[in-house]
Design an enzyme around this catalytic site. Structure first.
Site, PDB file in Angstrom:
ATOM      1  N   GLY A  25       0.783  -1.234   0.000  1.00 53.75           N
ATOM      2  CA  GLY A  25       0.000   0.000   0.000  1.00 53.75           C
ATOM      3  C   GLY A  25       0.809   1.275   0.000  1.00 53.75           C
ATOM      4  O   GLY A  25       0.314   2.324   0.407  1.00 53.75           O
ATOM      5  N   LYS A  26       2.042   1.204  -0.497  1.00 54.49           N
ATOM      6  CA  LYS A  26       2.876   2.408  -0.441  1.00 54.49           C
ATOM      7  C   LYS A  26       2.377   3.521  -1.348  1.00 54.49           C
ATOM      8  O   LYS A  26       2.589   4.703  -1.052  1.00 54.49           O
ATOM      9  CB  LYS A  26       4.337   2.081  -0.748  1.00 54.49           C
ATOM     10  CG  LYS A  26       4.636   1.613  -2.143  1.00 54.49           C
ATOM     11  CD  LYS A  26       6.109   1.262  -2.287  1.00 54.49           C
ATOM     12  CE  LYS A  26       6.416   0.799  -3.703  1.00 54.49           C
ATOM     13  NZ  LYS A  26       5.571  -0.345  -4.126  1.00 54.49           N
ATOM     14  N   LYS A  48       6.703   8.922  -9.305  1.00 54.07           N
ATOM     15  CA  LYS A  48       6.875   7.468  -9.356  1.00 54.07           C
ATOM     16  C   LYS A  48       7.565   7.183 -10.679  1.00 54.07           C
ATOM     17  O   LYS A  48       6.921   6.974 -11.705  1.00 54.07           O
ATOM     18  CB  LYS A  48       5.532   6.751  -9.267  1.00 54.07           C
ATOM     19  CG  LYS A  48       5.644   5.262  -9.593  1.00 54.07           C
ATOM     20  CD  LYS A  48       5.108   4.396  -8.507  1.00 54.07           C
ATOM     21  CE  LYS A  48       5.335   2.932  -8.817  1.00 54.07           C
ATOM     22  NZ  LYS A  48       4.920   2.061  -7.731  1.00 54.07           N
ATOM     23  N   SER A  52       4.901  -0.540 -13.451  1.00 50.00           N
ATOM     24  CA  SER A  52       4.626  -1.639 -14.380  1.00 50.00           C
ATOM     25  C   SER A  52       3.298  -2.291 -14.013  1.00 50.00           C
ATOM     26  O   SER A  52       2.908  -2.320 -12.847  1.00 50.00           O
ATOM     27  CB  SER A  52       5.747  -2.672 -14.346  1.00 50.00           C
ATOM     28  OG  SER A  52       5.973  -3.155 -13.039  1.00 50.00           O
ATOM     29  N   ASP A  61      -0.621   3.161 -10.747  1.00 54.03           N
ATOM     30  CA  ASP A  61      -0.273   3.931  -9.550  1.00 54.03           C
ATOM     31  C   ASP A  61      -0.282   5.432  -9.812  1.00 54.03           C
ATOM     32  O   ASP A  61      -0.655   6.220  -8.932  1.00 54.03           O
ATOM     33  CB  ASP A  61       1.112   3.507  -9.036  1.00 54.03           C
ATOM     34  CG  ASP A  61       1.115   2.100  -8.470  1.00 54.03           C
ATOM     35  OD1 ASP A  61       0.020   1.578  -8.176  1.00 54.03           O
ATOM     36  OD2 ASP A  61       2.210   1.525  -8.312  1.00 54.03           O
ATOM     37  N   GLU A 122       8.194   7.661  -5.008  1.00 58.20           N
ATOM     38  CA  GLU A 122       7.806   6.287  -4.698  1.00 58.20           C
ATOM     39  C   GLU A 122       8.581   5.299  -5.556  1.00 58.20           C
ATOM     40  O   GLU A 122       8.596   5.393  -6.783  1.00 58.20           O
ATOM     41  CB  GLU A 122       6.298   6.081  -4.937  1.00 58.20           C
ATOM     42  CG  GLU A 122       5.849   4.685  -4.524  1.00 58.20           C
ATOM     43  CD  GLU A 122       4.467   4.337  -5.019  1.00 58.20           C
ATOM     44  OE1 GLU A 122       4.121   3.138  -4.985  1.00 58.20           O
ATOM     45  OE2 GLU A 122       3.734   5.249  -5.439  1.00 58.20           O
ATOM     46  N   GLY A 123       9.223   4.354  -4.895  1.00 62.36           N
ATOM     47  CA  GLY A 123       9.939   3.312  -5.610  1.00 62.36           C
ATOM     48  C   GLY A 123       8.990   2.247  -6.139  1.00 62.36           C
ATOM     49  O   GLY A 123       7.770   2.365  -6.040  1.00 62.36           O
ATOM     50  N   ALA A 124       9.571   1.196  -6.699  1.00 64.04           N
ATOM     51  CA  ALA A 124       8.790   0.070  -7.224  1.00 64.04           C
ATOM     52  C   ALA A 124       9.069  -1.145  -6.357  1.00 64.04           C
ATOM     53  O   ALA A 124      10.214  -1.582  -6.244  1.00 64.04           O
ATOM     54  CB  ALA A 124       9.164  -0.205  -8.675  1.00 64.04           C
ATOM     55  N   GLY A 125       8.022  -1.686  -5.725  1.00 59.56           N
ATOM     56  CA  GLY A 125       8.229  -2.836  -4.849  1.00 59.56           C
ATOM     57  C   GLY A 125       9.106  -2.475  -3.664  1.00 59.56           C
ATOM     58  O   GLY A 125       8.935  -1.431  -3.043  1.00 59.56           O
TER      59      GLY A 125
END
Length: 246
Positions: A25-26, A48, A52, A61, A122-125
């Site tokens: 939920g980031k 972001k 993907s 997102d 915001e990063g990915a994963g």
């Protein structure tokens, strides 16, 4: 879009938001924090760089970040590298013939960096997700020189995931600004939720800045910002931003 010199890492103002896992939920937390901070008068944007998956624009997102944070930037400005395959950024980009690099991904966010006094990136994963052939998400956070805010699930297993993520960030020279636990259910059968925050603070040495409850029904700007204000330490979060924006 031209790359900036790889030996001259940029220093960005704000916080880098990463998860301890995918699906924690980031994106909702990032957007909600941005909405709250913007409502409090801080000139903050959201970025972001790589996303993907998502069959439609509304499922991506970038759409949630824009809708909940309240920024006017277009989705393609918020997330300039968007790929169809629900894979790690490296693989999703390769599937579409795109070669990512830290300078290229940073350069794509330069317009937002110039527009706002600070950004929530915001990063990915999680931090150990491959971004390029040679670098992980943690390397991008270090390249930007941003403190890390970790978003973790609230239930069983989060202690291990959070301690490892905190340690990994610090191994790469990153300052961990704090942790937000998301999806808290006070009356759940998972009794670990009652003690996870205290144990994370004790063993990870990282401050838990909020325990956001599980959100039922339709997610909206109002529901998210109300949850952030009610269950996160917004005063301390603002102080963190004050430190990072000096």
């Amino acid at each position: 879009m031209s790359d900036v010199a790889a030996d001259k890492p940029v220093k960005w103002t704000g916080l880098f938001v990463s998860g301890t896992d995918t699906g924690v939920g980031k994106t909702i937390i990032t957007a909600g924090l941005a909405a709250v901070l913007r409502a409090d008068g801080l000139e903050i944007g959201v970025y972001k760089p790589v996303q993907s998956g998502g069959e439609t624009e509304e499922m991506r997102d970038s759409y949630l970040l824009r809708a909940i944070s309240g920024v006017s930037d277009a989705p393609e400005e918020i997330a300039p590298f968007s790929f169809s395959a629900p894979l790690a950024p490296l693989l999703a980009a390769e599937a579409e013939g795109v070669a990512l690099s830290l300078p290229r991904v940073a350069a794509a966010g330069e317009p937002l960096k110039q527009k706002y006094k600070a950004l929530l990136v915001e990063g990915a994963g999680g931090l150990a997700v491959p971004l390029t052939k040679a670098e992980l998400i943690v390397d991008f956070a270090a390249y930007l020189g941003m403190p890390v805010l970790l978003v973790a699930r609230a239930g069983l297993g989060t202690i291990n995931h959070t301690i490892l993520s905190v340690a990994y960030a610090r191994q790469h020279g990153l300052r961990v600004a704090g942790v937000i636990l998301n999806g808290y259910r006070p009356n759940d059968s998972d009794k670990s939720m009652e003690s996870n925050a205290a144990l994370i603070e004790e063993y990870a040495g990282a401050q838990v800045l909020g325990q956001i409850p599980w959100m039922e029904g339709e997610i909206s700007q109002t529901s998210v910002t109300e949850a952030i204000r009610a269950y996160a330490d917004t005063e301390k979060i603002r102080e963190l931003f004050s430190i990072s924006t000096r």
